[in-house]
Design an enzyme around this catalytic site. Sequence first.
Site, mmCIF file in Angstrom:
data_model
loop_
_atom_site.group_PDB
_atom_site.id
_atom_site.type_symbol
_atom_site.label_atom_id
_atom_site.label_comp_id
_atom_site.label_asym_id
_atom_site.label_seq_id
_atom_site.Cartn_x
_atom_site.Cartn_y
_atom_site.Cartn_z
ATOM 1 N N HIS A 230 -7.825 -4.684 -1.418
ATOM 2 C CA HIS A 230 -6.582 -3.972 -1.154
ATOM 3 C C HIS A 230 -5.840 -4.611 0.023
ATOM 4 O O HIS A 230 -6.407 -4.831 1.094
ATOM 5 C CB HIS A 230 -6.889 -2.502 -0.841
ATOM 6 C CG HIS A 230 -5.677 -1.646 -0.700
ATOM 7 N ND1 HIS A 230 -4.839 -1.368 -1.751
ATOM 8 C CD2 HIS A 230 -5.142 -1.019 0.384
ATOM 9 C CE1 HIS A 230 -3.856 -0.585 -1.336
ATOM 10 N NE2 HIS A 230 -4.004 -0.370 -0.044
ATOM 11 N N SER B 200 0.832 -1.196 0.000
ATOM 12 C CA SER B 200 0.000 0.000 0.000
ATOM 13 C C SER B 200 0.872 1.253 0.000
ATOM 14 O O SER B 200 1.687 1.440 -0.898
ATOM 15 C CB SER B 200 -0.975 -0.046 1.173
ATOM 16 O OG SER B 200 -1.963 0.960 1.060
ATOM 17 N N ASP C 172 -9.621 -4.149 -5.730
ATOM 18 C CA ASP C 172 -9.008 -2.982 -5.104
ATOM 19 C C ASP C 172 -9.341 -1.762 -5.956
ATOM 20 O O ASP C 172 -9.062 -1.763 -7.162
ATOM 21 C CB ASP C 172 -7.487 -3.187 -5.040
ATOM 22 C CG ASP C 172 -6.746 -2.025 -4.381
ATOM 23 O OD1 ASP C 172 -7.382 -0.995 -4.062
ATOM 24 O OD2 ASP C 172 -5.516 -2.156 -4.198
#
Length: 328
Positions: free
Chosen positions: A301, A165, A271
């Site tokens: 995600h 991320s 995502d």
Amino acid sequence: MSEPTPISDPYAYLNIVKNPDGSITRDLTKFPCTPATPDPSPQTPVVSKDISINKSKSTWMRLYAPSSTLNDAVPSQKLPLVVYYHGGGFVLCSVDLQVFHGFCSDMARDLNAIVASPSYRLAPEHRLPAAYDDGAEALEWIRNSDEEWIKSRADLSNVFLMGTSAGGNLAYNVGMRSSAAASDLSPLRIRGMILHHPFFGGEERSGSEIRLANDQVCPPIVSDVFWDLSLPVGVDRDHEYSNPTVGEGSGGLEKIGGLRWKVMVVGGEEDPMVDRQRDVAKLMKRKGVEVVEVFNDGDVHGAEIGDPSKRKPLFASIGKFISSFAAL
């Protein structure tokens, strides 16, 4: 199946309160931490320990090593080094969260690698590029370190930058910096980057952001808050830190291609950022970078962080990616 309820208050969703002075108050009870496990035992296939990097910034690093490699007084071979940056939108989380500790421990075990997970200062108290500065400083610390696990057990000619991320965004930007100063990092030699569900953004909504506007993990309304809190004051989400595709990126990508680094981009089709991740992968390919794409159907995600059962196939793919450099 009914449409998920939209997240209307991203601050409440993130358990943060914005203060008048620009800082935020974080509710840390949602993020359980775990100490390092420095003592090997039959129940501990991976050991870990914490090292200070810069006391003035309160930055530090957690190192992970397979217990088996520490059993040899003189190791038969040194192990690849993965420098892993944690996620959290540049605003939340820390190296010692249970989920990241478990992820890095599993990675060190499955890849038979040394894993170094550096901390970095968080926004909005320390806006970008502070996290990039800290990520780059961690590499410099590793390069000069006399720490035994790094000096005696890690192969500094076989280093990979990785992050999840926001950590994936951080790995990308530290990689761009490092490619320009690759000779200055000797004997540390970066071979490639592993961008795991990397955090990218932009002003105009992408197709996947529109399709997954009501995503329950990291919807665009939540990403907007992360960018609002972390980008330099006065810029928008089309800044190069969040949107590398604006202006076709910087010259750093040509340097990465010239150094023959390879980049692995891992994402999930569920995502909201998946279209942006694909766009950055396409940009890198246009600039001559060899890119390996792994996009998994049904994954949200950061899927492998929250669901340990998904880690084995991920680490198998990463292991194949790392071993591909052995033939070079």
